[in-house]
Design a protein around this motif. Sequence first.
Motif, PDB file in Angstrom:
ATOM      1  N   ALA A 165       0.806  -1.233   0.000  1.00 46.44           N
ATOM      2  CA  ALA A 165       0.000   0.000   0.000  1.00 46.44           C
ATOM      3  C   ALA A 165       0.831   1.271   0.000  1.00 46.44           C
ATOM      4  O   ALA A 165       0.307   2.348  -0.281  1.00 46.44           O
ATOM      5  N   LEU A 166       2.131   1.142   0.302  1.00 40.09           N
ATOM      6  CA  LEU A 166       2.970   2.330   0.450  1.00 40.09           C
ATOM      7  C   LEU A 166       4.228   2.215  -0.398  1.00 40.09           C
ATOM      8  O   LEU A 166       4.729   1.110  -0.607  1.00 40.09           O
ATOM      9  N   PRO A 167       4.747   3.354  -0.856  1.00 37.46           N
ATOM     10  CA  PRO A 167       6.074   3.304  -1.492  1.00 37.46           C
ATOM     11  C   PRO A 167       7.110   2.879  -0.452  1.00 37.46           C
ATOM     12  O   PRO A 167       6.914   3.082   0.761  1.00 37.46           O
ATOM     13  N   ALA A 168       8.218   2.305  -0.893  1.00 40.13           N
ATOM     14  CA  ALA A 168       9.204   1.730   0.021  1.00 40.13           C
ATOM     15  C   ALA A 168       9.695   2.747   1.048  1.00 40.13           C
ATOM     16  O   ALA A 168       9.894   2.416   2.221  1.00 40.13           O
ATOM     17  N   TYR A 169       9.880   4.002   0.609  1.00 45.11           N
ATOM     18  CA  TYR A 169      10.424   5.002   1.532  1.00 45.11           C
ATOM     19  C   TYR A 169       9.435   5.406   2.630  1.00 45.11           C
ATOM     20  O   TYR A 169       9.814   6.011   3.632  1.00 45.11           O
ATOM     21  N   ALA A 170       8.139   5.094   2.438  1.00 48.28           N
ATOM     22  CA  ALA A 170       7.115   5.497   3.412  1.00 48.28           C
ATOM     23  C   ALA A 170       6.779   4.403   4.419  1.00 48.28           C
ATOM     24  O   ALA A 170       6.048   4.646   5.382  1.00 48.28           O
ATOM     25  N   ILE A 171       7.292   3.191   4.218  1.00 50.49           N
ATOM     26  CA  ILE A 171       7.023   2.106   5.167  1.00 50.49           C
ATOM     27  C   ILE A 171       7.700   2.425   6.499  1.00 50.49           C
ATOM     28  O   ILE A 171       8.900   2.710   6.531  1.00 50.49           O
ATOM     29  N   PRO A 172       6.969   2.393   7.593  1.00 47.05           N
ATOM     30  CA  PRO A 172       7.585   2.708   8.893  1.00 47.05           C
ATOM     31  C   PRO A 172       8.746   1.776   9.208  1.00 47.05           C
ATOM     32  O   PRO A 172       8.643   0.552   9.045  1.00 47.05           O
ATOM     33  N   ILE A 173       9.855   2.349   9.671  1.00 47.22           N
ATOM     34  CA  ILE A 173      11.014   1.557  10.087  1.00 47.22           C
ATOM     35  C   ILE A 173      10.804   1.048  11.515  1.00 47.22           C
ATOM     36  O   ILE A 173      11.206  -0.064  11.858  1.00 47.22           O
ATOM     37  N   PHE A 174      10.170   1.857  12.330  1.00 43.98           N
ATOM     38  CA  PHE A 174       9.932   1.493  13.733  1.00 43.98           C
ATOM     39  C   PHE A 174       8.430   1.501  14.032  1.00 43.98           C
ATOM     40  O   PHE A 174       7.695   2.326  13.505  1.00 43.98           O
ATOM     41  N   ILE A 175       8.022   0.573  14.869  1.00 44.84           N
ATOM     42  CA  ILE A 175       6.636   0.538  15.353  1.00 44.84           C
ATOM     43  C   ILE A 175       6.664   0.452  16.869  1.00 44.84           C
ATOM     44  O   ILE A 175       7.294  -0.447  17.441  1.00 44.84           O
ATOM     45  N   ARG A 176       6.007   1.376  17.510  1.00 43.38           N
ATOM     46  CA  ARG A 176       5.908   1.392  18.969  1.00 43.38           C
ATOM     47  C   ARG A 176       4.500   0.971  19.362  1.00 43.38           C
ATOM     48  O   ARG A 176       3.507   1.542  18.880  1.00 43.38           O
ATOM     49  N   ILE A 177       4.396  -0.041  20.203  1.00 47.02           N
ATOM     50  CA  ILE A 177       3.085  -0.562  20.606  1.00 47.02           C
ATOM     51  C   ILE A 177       2.694   0.101  21.918  1.00 47.02           C
ATOM     52  O   ILE A 177       3.202  -0.244  22.989  1.00 47.02           O
ATOM     53  N   GLN A 178       1.798   1.070  21.809  1.00 48.00           N
ATOM     54  CA  GLN A 178       1.404   1.851  22.974  1.00 48.00           C
ATOM     55  C   GLN A 178       0.301   1.165  23.775  1.00 48.00           C
ATOM     56  O   GLN A 178      -0.620   0.572  23.203  1.00 48.00           O
ATOM     57  N   LYS A 179       0.412   1.273  25.083  1.00 53.63           N
ATOM     58  CA  LYS A 179      -0.665   0.770  25.936  1.00 53.63           C
ATOM     59  C   LYS A 179      -1.872   1.688  25.841  1.00 53.63           C
ATOM     60  O   LYS A 179      -3.018   1.265  25.874  1.00 53.63           O
ATOM     61  N   LYS A 180      -1.613   2.978  25.718  1.00 54.38           N
ATOM     62  CA  LYS A 180      -2.678   3.971  25.670  1.00 54.38           C
ATOM     63  C   LYS A 180      -2.195   5.159  24.859  1.00 54.38           C
ATOM     64  O   LYS A 180      -1.053   5.573  24.974  1.00 54.38           O
ATOM     65  N   VAL A 181      -3.077   5.702  24.012  1.00 46.17           N
ATOM     66  CA  VAL A 181      -2.723   6.869  23.219  1.00 46.17           C
ATOM     67  C   VAL A 181      -2.801   8.109  24.103  1.00 46.17           C
ATOM     68  O   VAL A 181      -3.808   8.343  24.766  1.00 46.17           O
ATOM     69  N   GLU A 182      -1.731   8.886  24.108  1.00 44.26           N
ATOM     70  CA  GLU A 182      -1.748  10.152  24.837  1.00 44.26           C
ATOM     71  C   GLU A 182      -2.243  11.240  23.896  1.00 44.26           C
ATOM     72  O   GLU A 182      -1.655  11.486  22.847  1.00 44.26           O
ATOM     73  N   ILE A 183      -3.376  11.855  24.267  1.00 47.24           N
ATOM     74  CA  ILE A 183      -3.949  12.893  23.419  1.00 47.24           C
ATOM     75  C   ILE A 183      -4.208  14.144  24.240  1.00 47.24           C
ATOM     76  O   ILE A 183      -4.303  14.106  25.460  1.00 47.24           O
ATOM     77  N   THR A 184      -4.348  15.246  23.533  1.00 48.89           N
ATOM     78  CA  THR A 184      -4.717  16.495  24.187  1.00 48.89           C
ATOM     79  C   THR A 184      -6.222  16.516  24.377  1.00 48.89           C
ATOM     80  O   THR A 184      -6.943  15.634  23.903  1.00 48.89           O
ATOM     81  N   GLY A 185      -6.711  17.557  25.046  1.00 54.71           N
ATOM     82  CA  GLY A 185      -8.157  17.690  25.248  1.00 54.71           C
ATOM     83  C   GLY A 185      -8.922  17.880  23.962  1.00 54.71           C
ATOM     84  O   GLY A 185     -10.144  17.696  23.916  1.00 54.71           O
ATOM     85  N   THR A 186      -8.213  18.250  22.892  1.00 56.80           N
ATOM     86  CA  THR A 186      -8.859  18.421  21.592  1.00 56.80           C
ATOM     87  C   THR A 186      -8.571  17.234  20.678  1.00 56.80           C
ATOM     88  O   THR A 186      -8.614  17.348  19.466  1.00 56.80           O
ATOM     89  N   PHE A 187      -8.239  16.093  21.275  1.00 62.41           N
ATOM     90  CA  PHE A 187      -8.085  14.820  20.575  1.00 62.41           C
ATOM     91  C   PHE A 187      -6.881  14.801  19.630  1.00 62.41           C
ATOM     92  O   PHE A 187      -6.843  14.033  18.682  1.00 62.41           O
ATOM     93  N   LYS A 188      -5.903  15.651  19.867  1.00 67.88           N
ATOM     94  CA  LYS A 188      -4.686  15.630  19.056  1.00 67.88           C
ATOM     95  C   LYS A 188      -3.636  14.773  19.746  1.00 67.88           C
ATOM     96  O   LYS A 188      -3.510  14.789  20.958  1.00 67.88           O
TER      97      LYS A 188
END
Length: 613
Positions: free
Chosen positions: A542-565
């Motif tokens: 689905a992605l060009p070779a240069y856009a494939i993520p090199i690292f993947i971090r498996i988060q327990k919980k997404v940290e977001i701001t109050g405006t969902f960012k």
Amino acid sequence: MNQVPNKNVISFADVIAKLPKFMPKVPHLLSGLKQAYLRTSNTPAGLGIAFEKAVQRHPEGYALKFEDQKFTYKELNEWANQISHHYLSIGAKKGDVIAVMIENRPELIATVIGLAKIGVTSALVNTSQVGQVLAHSINLVKPIAIIVGDECFQAVNNIRQDLHIPSNHFYWFADQETRKDAGEAPKGFINLSSIIDPLPQFNPATTHTIQGKTGLFYIYTSGTTGLPKAVIFTNSRWTLAYGTYGHVLDLDHDDVMYCTLPLYHATGIVVCWCGVIAGSATLALRRKYSTSSFWKDVQKFDASAIGYVGELCRYLMDAPSSPLEKGHRVTKMIGNGMRPNIWDKFKERFGIEEILELYASSEGNVGFSNVFNFDNTVGFSPTPYAVIEFDKEKNEPVLDDKGWCKKVKKGDVGLLIGKITRRSPFDGYTDPEKNKAVIMQNVFKKGDAYFNTGDLVRDIGFRHAQFVDRLGDTFRWKGENVSTTQVENIVSEYPKVADAVVYGVEIPHTNGRAGMAAITLLDGEQLAEVDYSAMYEEFKNALPAYAIPIFIRIQKKVEITGTFKHQKNKLKAQAFNLKETDEQILVLLPGEKAYCPLNLEIYNNIQSYKYRF
């Protein structure tokens, strides 16, 4: 820029096909546009006037619902008037600023209306802020007073000595039904509910003296340094939003808008509430968003419309099916950030007929709204704008032989800029230097001026656009520019992934930044060894070779701001450093066809350049 398939371009026939469902909205929409475009900076305008008109139209209808509380337009107006009269009595005047730090509840709404009627600007402080960041936000706008809800009292009290506010101008609301029980204020704070109780409930004479140029809100945006910036939102700009977004929503007095978005952010306080006031409808508030309570509240309040941002929609899509998500009255929603990869699925699953996606920013002067209900577009813009050719490698507009900017062709991607005119002014930031940085001069002819949105959009014809990416949300790897939005959409499609946020990280001895995706998994899911190769295969397809993520971090919980960012700055700073997090990190080593867990040995080898990425 790349040409897109014809399906992403709107034709004249497409617009004609939408007219039968659009035409019934026209009278209401024309009424709104008349109010929006006849305004000037010196004419009476704004929230106070519009709200009093709504009170006249539907005094006994419900204006606001919260938990088990209900307020008619007449009751809410009388409450706001008492707040107006109090601040007039202490000498507050047009142009003054009062900081307001109250969570989503009736006291916030009444306060904002009351201050708007006397021309005082409400500085809508993020209710999650603490410490020196909070002190910075408050002092930045030079308020004459502060109004704080008890839920935020401790945060304010902790930095009280750092605030440049007179000691007798600290006001407080109890965290309860204050119209029934005012409570007892803590030492050093004035109980606003008690002090307004004997005051008049009639409309103040000041409401119709408020001009378009008068400040209504200060809304805070995140700064790259970590310190918020304050953006002025005038009554004129509010009237523009009211006349456009508010009337596009096309609500009436039988409608209920359910809003879980924080009201210190423009999507909630402006966009969602505008539509309610324009139709004399009901605003149903929840203090903070909850996936598990969302459809319960929709049923409880009998909501017919909802406000959204993209992440909220993702959370609802990832939640298990519930009988409550069907059989409700919700047919329309308004907001921004709906991802193309869930647009159709969301409509089908929850029975939504209209997604009124919009484009706007707290500081900008150009806006779009999906008034014709096309899919996968931020919609139509009546404001003057242009989409210009932009060289992402040089990070500058493409100029013609005479030195002028060039507009993109229909179907192409470019930089969105909003023309600065008397009717679409740039109100800007509190920092004049910041204003200079985002204003482009002499764009198409000598003397013109445009606001640089910093956003790439696709011109799809008939004054419609598709959001593509923020210039700040790209990074360069292998000599190519990588769109974080594009990669996030693909990574999020992997069956076990609930959400993904993508950013660039530096690898020693390499140029540019390598892609890293912080993902969260669906409830009960875990990545098995088979996923390490399956993910790579899916991303490769689905992605060009240069856009494939090199690292993947498996988060327990997404940290977001109050405006969902997402908290990208923190993730970027931690990168793939094993000492910075105890969460699992995967890496795609050079030449491999599967991810593997990053351990200390591999990490050290990366640092010492034993791998050639």
